[in-house]
Motif scaffolding. Structure first.
Motif, PDB file in Angstrom:
ATOM      1  N   LYS A   9       0.811  -1.219   0.000  1.00 53.19           N
ATOM      2  CA  LYS A   9       0.000   0.000   0.000  1.00 53.19           C
ATOM      3  C   LYS A   9       0.849   1.278   0.000  1.00 53.19           C
ATOM      4  O   LYS A   9       0.415   2.300  -0.523  1.00 53.19           O
ATOM      5  CB  LYS A   9      -0.944  -0.012   1.197  1.00 53.19           C
ATOM      6  CG  LYS A   9      -2.036  -1.067   1.082  1.00 53.19           C
ATOM      7  CD  LYS A   9      -3.016  -0.993   2.237  1.00 53.19           C
ATOM      8  CE  LYS A   9      -4.139  -2.009   2.041  1.00 53.19           C
ATOM      9  NZ  LYS A   9      -5.119  -1.999   3.142  1.00 53.19           N
ATOM     10  N   ARG A  28      -8.985   2.750  -7.378  1.00 59.53           N
ATOM     11  CA  ARG A  28     -10.408   2.519  -7.141  1.00 59.53           C
ATOM     12  C   ARG A  28     -10.803   1.091  -7.523  1.00 59.53           C
ATOM     13  O   ARG A  28     -11.575   0.437  -6.817  1.00 59.53           O
ATOM     14  CB  ARG A  28     -11.233   3.529  -7.951  1.00 59.53           C
ATOM     15  CG  ARG A  28     -12.727   3.483  -7.719  1.00 59.53           C
ATOM     16  CD  ARG A  28     -13.398   4.652  -8.429  1.00 59.53           C
ATOM     17  NE  ARG A  28     -14.822   4.668  -8.199  1.00 59.53           N
ATOM     18  CZ  ARG A  28     -15.711   4.088  -8.975  1.00 59.53           C
ATOM     19  NH1 ARG A  28     -15.311   3.431 -10.070  1.00 59.53           N
ATOM     20  NH2 ARG A  28     -16.992   4.145  -8.705  1.00 59.53           N
ATOM     21  N   LYS A  31      -9.350  -1.188  -4.948  1.00 63.17           N
ATOM     22  CA  LYS A  31      -9.813  -0.873  -3.589  1.00 63.17           C
ATOM     23  C   LYS A  31      -8.650  -0.919  -2.600  1.00 63.17           C
ATOM     24  O   LYS A  31      -8.731  -1.536  -1.534  1.00 63.17           O
ATOM     25  CB  LYS A  31     -10.930  -1.824  -3.157  1.00 63.17           C
ATOM     26  CG  LYS A  31     -12.194  -1.686  -3.992  1.00 63.17           C
ATOM     27  CD  LYS A  31     -13.295  -2.608  -3.509  1.00 63.17           C
ATOM     28  CE  LYS A  31     -14.549  -2.433  -4.360  1.00 63.17           C
ATOM     29  NZ  LYS A  31     -15.643  -3.346  -3.944  1.00 63.17           N
ATOM     30  N   TYR A  33      -7.276   1.630  -1.009  1.00 61.37           N
ATOM     31  CA  TYR A  33      -7.199   2.834  -0.187  1.00 61.37           C
ATOM     32  C   TYR A  33      -6.610   2.510   1.183  1.00 61.37           C
ATOM     33  O   TYR A  33      -7.030   1.550   1.832  1.00 61.37           O
ATOM     34  CB  TYR A  33      -8.584   3.451  -0.008  1.00 61.37           C
ATOM     35  CG  TYR A  33      -9.226   3.916  -1.293  1.00 61.37           C
ATOM     36  CD1 TYR A  33      -8.870   5.123  -1.867  1.00 61.37           C
ATOM     37  CD2 TYR A  33     -10.200   3.150  -1.924  1.00 61.37           C
ATOM     38  CE1 TYR A  33      -9.464   5.562  -3.047  1.00 61.37           C
ATOM     39  CE2 TYR A  33     -10.799   3.574  -3.095  1.00 61.37           C
ATOM     40  CZ  TYR A  33     -10.423   4.777  -3.647  1.00 61.37           C
ATOM     41  OH  TYR A  33     -11.007   5.198  -4.816  1.00 61.37           O
ATOM     42  N   LYS A 102     -13.343   8.628   3.475  1.00 62.70           N
ATOM     43  CA  LYS A 102     -12.051   7.937   3.432  1.00 62.70           C
ATOM     44  C   LYS A 102     -11.426   8.051   2.053  1.00 62.70           C
ATOM     45  O   LYS A 102     -10.234   8.371   1.926  1.00 62.70           O
ATOM     46  CB  LYS A 102     -12.246   6.464   3.802  1.00 62.70           C
ATOM     47  CG  LYS A 102     -10.962   5.651   3.712  1.00 62.70           C
ATOM     48  CD  LYS A 102     -11.212   4.183   4.024  1.00 62.70           C
ATOM     49  CE  LYS A 102      -9.930   3.373   3.845  1.00 62.70           C
ATOM     50  NZ  LYS A 102     -10.136   1.934   4.125  1.00 62.70           N
ATOM     51  N   ASN A 103     -12.205   7.801   0.999  1.00 62.93           N
ATOM     52  CA  ASN A 103     -11.674   7.872  -0.361  1.00 62.93           C
ATOM     53  C   ASN A 103     -11.189   9.277  -0.710  1.00 62.93           C
ATOM     54  O   ASN A 103     -10.149   9.453  -1.350  1.00 62.93           O
ATOM     55  CB  ASN A 103     -12.736   7.427  -1.369  1.00 62.93           C
ATOM     56  CG  ASN A 103     -13.149   5.975  -1.165  1.00 62.93           C
ATOM     57  OD1 ASN A 103     -12.503   5.245  -0.439  1.00 62.93           O
ATOM     58  ND2 ASN A 103     -14.231   5.579  -1.798  1.00 62.93           N
ATOM     59  N   VAL A 106      -7.897   9.939   1.197  1.00 68.58           N
ATOM     60  CA  VAL A 106      -6.772   9.202   0.630  1.00 68.58           C
ATOM     61  C   VAL A 106      -6.344   9.809  -0.708  1.00 68.58           C
ATOM     62  O   VAL A 106      -5.151  10.047  -0.948  1.00 68.58           O
ATOM     63  CB  VAL A 106      -7.138   7.712   0.458  1.00 68.58           C
ATOM     64  CG1 VAL A 106      -6.071   6.978  -0.336  1.00 68.58           C
ATOM     65  CG2 VAL A 106      -7.314   7.053   1.819  1.00 68.58           C
ATOM     66  N   ASN A 107      -7.292  10.083  -1.594  1.00 69.47           N
ATOM     67  CA  ASN A 107      -6.947  10.656  -2.903  1.00 69.47           C
ATOM     68  C   ASN A 107      -6.288  12.023  -2.763  1.00 69.47           C
ATOM     69  O   ASN A 107      -5.338  12.343  -3.480  1.00 69.47           O
ATOM     70  CB  ASN A 107      -8.192  10.764  -3.775  1.00 69.47           C
ATOM     71  CG  ASN A 107      -8.598   9.426  -4.370  1.00 69.47           C
ATOM     72  OD1 ASN A 107      -8.219   8.373  -3.868  1.00 69.47           O
ATOM     73  ND2 ASN A 107      -9.370   9.452  -5.433  1.00 69.47           N
ATOM     74  N   VAL A 159     -12.870   9.656  -7.908  1.00 62.50           N
ATOM     75  CA  VAL A 159     -13.569   9.243  -6.683  1.00 62.50           C
ATOM     76  C   VAL A 159     -15.062   9.543  -6.754  1.00 62.50           C
ATOM     77  O   VAL A 159     -15.881   8.827  -6.186  1.00 62.50           O
ATOM     78  CB  VAL A 159     -12.916   9.908  -5.453  1.00 62.50           C
ATOM     79  CG1 VAL A 159     -13.315  11.370  -5.318  1.00 62.50           C
ATOM     80  CG2 VAL A 159     -13.278   9.155  -4.173  1.00 62.50           C
TER      81      VAL A 159
END
Length: 254
Positions: A9, A28, A31, A33, A102-103, A106-107, A159
Protein backbone atom coordinates in the motif's frame (compact mmCIF):
# COMPACT_ATOMS: atom_id res chain seq x y z
CA UNK A 1 -2.75 -3.39 -20.49
CA UNK A 2 -2.71 -3.21 -16.67
CA UNK A 3 0.43 -3.25 -14.61
CA UNK A 4 1.01 -5.60 -11.70
CA UNK A 5 -1.08 -3.88 -9.06
CA UNK A 6 -0.38 -6.35 -6.27
CA UNK A 7 2.01 -3.90 -4.64
CA UNK A 8 2.31 -2.82 -0.99
CA UNK A 9 0.00 0.00 0.00
CA UNK A 10 2.90 2.41 0.61
CA UNK A 11 3.91 2.17 -3.07
CA UNK A 12 0.54 3.34 -4.40
CA UNK A 13 1.21 7.10 -3.93
CA UNK A 14 4.37 6.83 -6.09
CA UNK A 15 2.56 4.73 -8.70
CA UNK A 16 -0.23 7.34 -8.88
CA UNK A 17 2.34 10.14 -9.12
CA UNK A 18 3.84 8.53 -12.23
CA UNK A 19 0.43 7.55 -13.67
CA UNK A 20 -1.78 10.57 -12.83
CA UNK A 21 -4.76 9.54 -14.94
CA UNK A 22 -5.09 5.76 -14.76
CA UNK A 23 -3.45 5.56 -11.31
CA UNK A 24 -6.55 6.66 -9.39
CA UNK A 25 -8.71 4.41 -11.57
CA UNK A 26 -6.46 1.46 -10.68
CA UNK A 27 -6.61 2.46 -7.01
CA UNK A 28 -10.41 2.52 -7.14
CA UNK A 29 -10.58 -0.74 -9.11
CA UNK A 30 -8.19 -2.48 -6.69
CA UNK A 31 -9.81 -0.87 -3.59
CA UNK A 32 -6.33 -0.29 -2.18
CA UNK A 33 -7.20 2.83 -0.19
CA UNK A 34 -5.03 3.12 2.94
CA UNK A 35 -5.97 5.70 5.54
CA UNK A 36 -2.77 5.00 7.45
CA UNK A 37 -0.57 5.85 4.44
CA UNK A 38 -2.65 8.98 3.77
CA UNK A 39 -2.23 10.24 7.34
CA UNK A 40 1.51 9.56 7.19
CA UNK A 41 1.73 11.66 4.00
CA UNK A 42 -0.19 14.51 5.65
CA UNK A 43 2.04 14.32 8.73
CA UNK A 44 5.17 14.36 6.55
CA UNK A 45 3.78 17.30 4.60
CA UNK A 46 3.38 19.23 7.86
CA UNK A 47 6.87 18.26 9.10
CA UNK A 48 8.49 19.21 5.78
CA UNK A 49 6.63 22.55 5.81
CA UNK A 50 8.12 23.25 9.24
CA UNK A 51 11.57 22.23 7.98
CA UNK A 52 11.10 24.44 4.92
CA UNK A 53 10.64 27.49 7.14
CA UNK A 54 13.54 26.63 9.44
CA UNK A 55 16.08 24.97 7.12
CA UNK A 56 15.77 26.90 3.85
CA UNK A 57 19.05 28.59 2.93
CA UNK A 58 19.37 32.15 4.24
CA UNK A 59 19.64 33.53 0.68
CA UNK A 60 16.15 32.24 -0.14
CA UNK A 61 14.49 32.25 3.27
CA UNK A 62 12.04 35.14 3.55
CA UNK A 63 10.85 34.06 7.02
CA UNK A 64 12.07 35.58 10.25
CA UNK A 65 13.40 32.37 11.80
CA UNK A 66 14.28 33.91 15.17
CA UNK A 67 10.55 34.27 15.89
CA UNK A 68 9.12 30.90 14.86
CA UNK A 69 5.33 30.52 14.97
CA UNK A 70 3.94 27.07 14.20
CA UNK A 71 0.27 28.15 14.10
CA UNK A 72 0.32 29.50 10.50
CA UNK A 73 1.95 26.27 9.32
CA UNK A 74 -0.75 24.20 11.04
CA UNK A 75 -3.41 26.31 9.32
CA UNK A 76 -1.71 26.12 5.91
CA UNK A 77 -1.29 22.33 6.07
CA UNK A 78 -3.48 20.38 8.49
CA UNK A 79 -6.44 22.77 8.76
CA UNK A 80 -6.60 23.36 4.99
CA UNK A 81 -6.30 19.63 4.24
CA UNK A 82 -9.01 18.44 6.61
CA UNK A 83 -11.26 21.40 5.76
CA UNK A 84 -10.97 20.42 2.09
CA UNK A 85 -11.86 16.79 2.89
CA UNK A 86 -14.86 17.74 5.06
CA UNK A 87 -16.15 20.36 2.61
CA UNK A 88 -15.72 18.02 -0.36
CA UNK A 89 -17.50 15.18 1.41
CA UNK A 90 -20.31 17.45 2.63
CA UNK A 91 -21.02 18.71 -0.90
CA UNK A 92 -20.62 15.47 -2.84
CA UNK A 93 -24.18 14.30 -2.08
CA UNK A 94 -25.56 17.51 -3.60
CA UNK A 95 -23.61 16.81 -6.81
CA UNK A 96 -24.38 13.06 -6.90
CA UNK A 97 -20.80 12.18 -5.98
CA UNK A 98 -19.84 8.60 -5.15
CA UNK A 99 -16.84 9.27 -2.90
CA UNK A 100 -16.73 8.49 0.80
CA UNK A 101 -14.80 10.58 3.30
CA UNK A 102 -12.05 7.94 3.43
CA UNK A 103 -11.67 7.87 -0.36
CA UNK A 104 -11.57 11.69 -0.57
CA UNK A 105 -8.99 11.86 2.21
CA UNK A 106 -6.77 9.20 0.63
CA UNK A 107 -6.95 10.66 -2.90
CA UNK A 108 -6.20 14.16 -1.64
CA UNK A 109 -3.25 12.97 0.45
CA UNK A 110 -1.80 10.95 -2.44
CA UNK A 111 -2.05 14.04 -4.66
CA UNK A 112 0.22 15.94 -2.24
CA UNK A 113 3.23 13.66 -2.85
CA UNK A 114 4.77 15.76 -5.72
CA UNK A 115 4.52 18.95 -3.67
CA UNK A 116 6.02 17.13 -0.68
CA UNK A 117 8.97 15.94 -2.77
CA UNK A 118 9.30 19.42 -4.31
CA UNK A 119 9.61 21.01 -0.86
CA UNK A 120 12.39 18.58 0.08
CA UNK A 121 14.25 19.28 -3.19
CA UNK A 122 13.93 23.04 -2.68
CA UNK A 123 15.30 22.82 0.87
CA UNK A 124 18.37 21.02 -0.48
CA UNK A 125 18.78 23.38 -3.46
CA UNK A 126 18.41 26.50 -1.31
CA UNK A 127 21.49 25.46 0.65
CA UNK A 128 23.52 24.76 -2.50
CA UNK A 129 22.61 27.45 -5.03
CA UNK A 130 23.51 31.11 -5.34
CA UNK A 131 20.94 33.89 -5.33
CA UNK A 132 21.29 34.29 -9.13
CA UNK A 133 20.26 30.64 -9.57
CA UNK A 134 16.90 31.00 -7.86
CA UNK A 135 15.13 30.12 -11.14
CA UNK A 136 15.76 26.43 -10.41
CA UNK A 137 13.87 26.66 -7.10
CA UNK A 138 11.02 28.59 -8.72
CA UNK A 139 10.84 25.99 -11.51
CA UNK A 140 10.65 23.08 -9.03
CA UNK A 141 7.98 24.89 -7.01
CA UNK A 142 5.71 25.63 -9.97
CA UNK A 143 6.27 22.18 -11.52
CA UNK A 144 5.32 20.29 -8.34
CA UNK A 145 2.32 22.56 -7.65
CA UNK A 146 1.07 21.96 -11.20
CA UNK A 147 1.70 18.22 -10.80
CA UNK A 148 -0.25 18.17 -7.53
CA UNK A 149 -3.12 20.12 -9.12
CA UNK A 150 -3.34 17.59 -11.98
CA UNK A 151 -3.34 14.70 -9.50
CA UNK A 152 -5.99 16.39 -7.36
CA UNK A 153 -8.29 16.98 -10.35
CA UNK A 154 -7.79 13.38 -11.50
CA UNK A 155 -8.39 12.06 -7.98
CA UNK A 156 -11.61 14.02 -7.48
CA UNK A 157 -12.87 13.06 -10.94
CA UNK A 158 -12.24 9.38 -10.23
CA UNK A 159 -13.57 9.24 -6.68
CA UNK A 160 -16.85 10.96 -7.60
CA UNK A 161 -17.09 9.68 -11.19
CA UNK A 162 -17.55 13.17 -12.66
CA UNK A 163 -16.65 14.68 -16.00
CA UNK A 164 -13.71 17.13 -16.09
CA UNK A 165 -15.91 20.31 -16.28
CA UNK A 166 -18.10 19.10 -13.41
CA UNK A 167 -14.99 18.20 -11.38
CA UNK A 168 -13.54 21.70 -11.83
CA UNK A 169 -16.87 23.32 -10.86
CA UNK A 170 -17.16 21.04 -7.86
CA UNK A 171 -13.64 21.89 -6.70
CA UNK A 172 -14.36 25.63 -6.95
CA UNK A 173 -17.52 25.21 -4.86
CA UNK A 174 -15.51 23.13 -2.38
CA UNK A 175 -13.08 26.05 -1.96
CA UNK A 176 -16.05 28.32 -1.20
CA UNK A 177 -17.30 25.74 1.34
CA UNK A 178 -13.84 25.72 2.94
CA UNK A 179 -14.02 29.48 3.43
CA UNK A 180 -17.44 29.13 5.09
CA UNK A 181 -16.20 26.32 7.37
CA UNK A 182 -13.13 28.31 8.42
CA UNK A 183 -15.27 31.38 9.18
CA UNK A 184 -17.59 29.24 11.32
CA UNK A 185 -14.60 27.73 13.12
CA UNK A 186 -13.23 31.19 13.87
CA UNK A 187 -16.62 32.29 15.22
CA UNK A 188 -16.86 29.12 17.33
CA UNK A 189 -13.39 29.66 18.79
CA UNK A 190 -14.28 33.28 19.51
CA UNK A 191 -17.48 32.16 21.26
CA UNK A 192 -15.63 29.67 23.44
CA UNK A 193 -13.06 32.32 24.25
CA UNK A 194 -15.79 34.73 25.40
CA UNK A 195 -17.41 31.99 27.50
CA UNK A 196 -14.03 31.22 29.06
CA UNK A 197 -13.44 34.90 29.88
CA UNK A 198 -16.95 35.16 31.37
CA UNK A 199 -16.52 32.06 33.56
CA UNK A 200 -13.04 33.09 34.61
CA UNK A 201 -14.25 36.57 35.59
CA UNK A 202 -16.99 35.02 37.75
CA UNK A 203 -14.41 32.70 39.32
CA UNK A 204 -12.01 35.56 40.16
CA UNK A 205 -14.87 37.66 41.56
CA UNK A 206 -16.04 34.81 43.80
CA UNK A 207 -12.45 34.12 44.83
CA UNK A 208 -12.08 37.75 45.83
CA UNK A 209 -15.35 37.87 47.79
CA UNK A 210 -14.86 34.48 49.46
CA UNK A 211 -11.13 34.66 50.04
CA UNK A 212 -11.39 32.25 52.96
CA UNK A 213 -12.31 29.37 50.62
CA UNK A 214 -9.75 27.23 48.86
CA UNK A 215 -9.68 27.58 45.03
CA UNK A 216 -10.49 23.87 44.58
CA UNK A 217 -13.50 24.21 46.90
CA UNK A 218 -14.70 27.21 44.92
CA UNK A 219 -14.36 25.28 41.65
CA UNK A 220 -16.41 22.41 43.09
CA UNK A 221 -19.10 24.88 44.23
CA UNK A 222 -19.27 26.36 40.71
CA UNK A 223 -19.52 22.90 39.13
CA UNK A 224 -22.27 22.00 41.59
CA UNK A 225 -24.15 25.19 40.71
CA UNK A 226 -23.92 24.41 36.99
CA UNK A 227 -25.15 20.84 37.57
CA UNK A 228 -28.02 22.16 39.71
CA UNK A 229 -29.11 24.64 37.04
CA UNK A 230 -28.91 21.92 34.37
CA UNK A 231 -30.99 19.58 36.54
CA UNK A 232 -33.62 22.29 37.06
CA UNK A 233 -33.82 22.99 33.32
CA UNK A 234 -34.12 19.26 32.47
CA UNK A 235 -36.78 18.74 35.14
CA UNK A 236 -38.79 21.73 33.93
CA UNK A 237 -38.57 20.53 30.31
CA UNK A 238 -39.68 17.01 31.33
CA UNK A 239 -42.66 18.36 33.27
CA UNK A 240 -43.59 20.55 30.29
CA UNK A 241 -43.46 17.55 27.96
CA UNK A 242 -45.67 15.54 30.31
CA UNK A 243 -48.14 18.42 30.52
CA UNK A 244 -48.30 18.68 26.72
CA UNK A 245 -48.78 14.92 26.45
CA UNK A 246 -51.71 15.03 28.90
CA UNK A 247 -53.32 17.83 26.88
CA UNK A 248 -52.99 15.77 23.69
CA UNK A 249 -54.49 12.74 25.42
CA UNK A 250 -57.48 14.80 26.62
CA UNK A 251 -58.06 16.09 23.06
CA UNK A 252 -58.00 12.55 21.70
CA UNK A 253 -60.48 11.34 24.33
CA UNK A 254 -62.85 14.21 23.66
Amino acid sequence: MRFNLDMPKWKWPFYIMVHPFEGFEDLRWKKAYSMRVALVIVALFFIVSVCEQLMTGFLFNRNYVKIFNIVPIIVQTLVVFFTWVIGNWALCTLFDGEGTMKNICVNTAYALVPMLIGKVINIILSNCLQNSESAFIVFVSYLTILWTAILLISGMRTVHQYSIPKTLLFMLITIFAMVVIIILLVLLVSLFQQVYVFVYSIYTELLYRFSSLEPTTLVLIMIGAVVLVAAIVITAYTLYEKHQLKKEMKKLKS
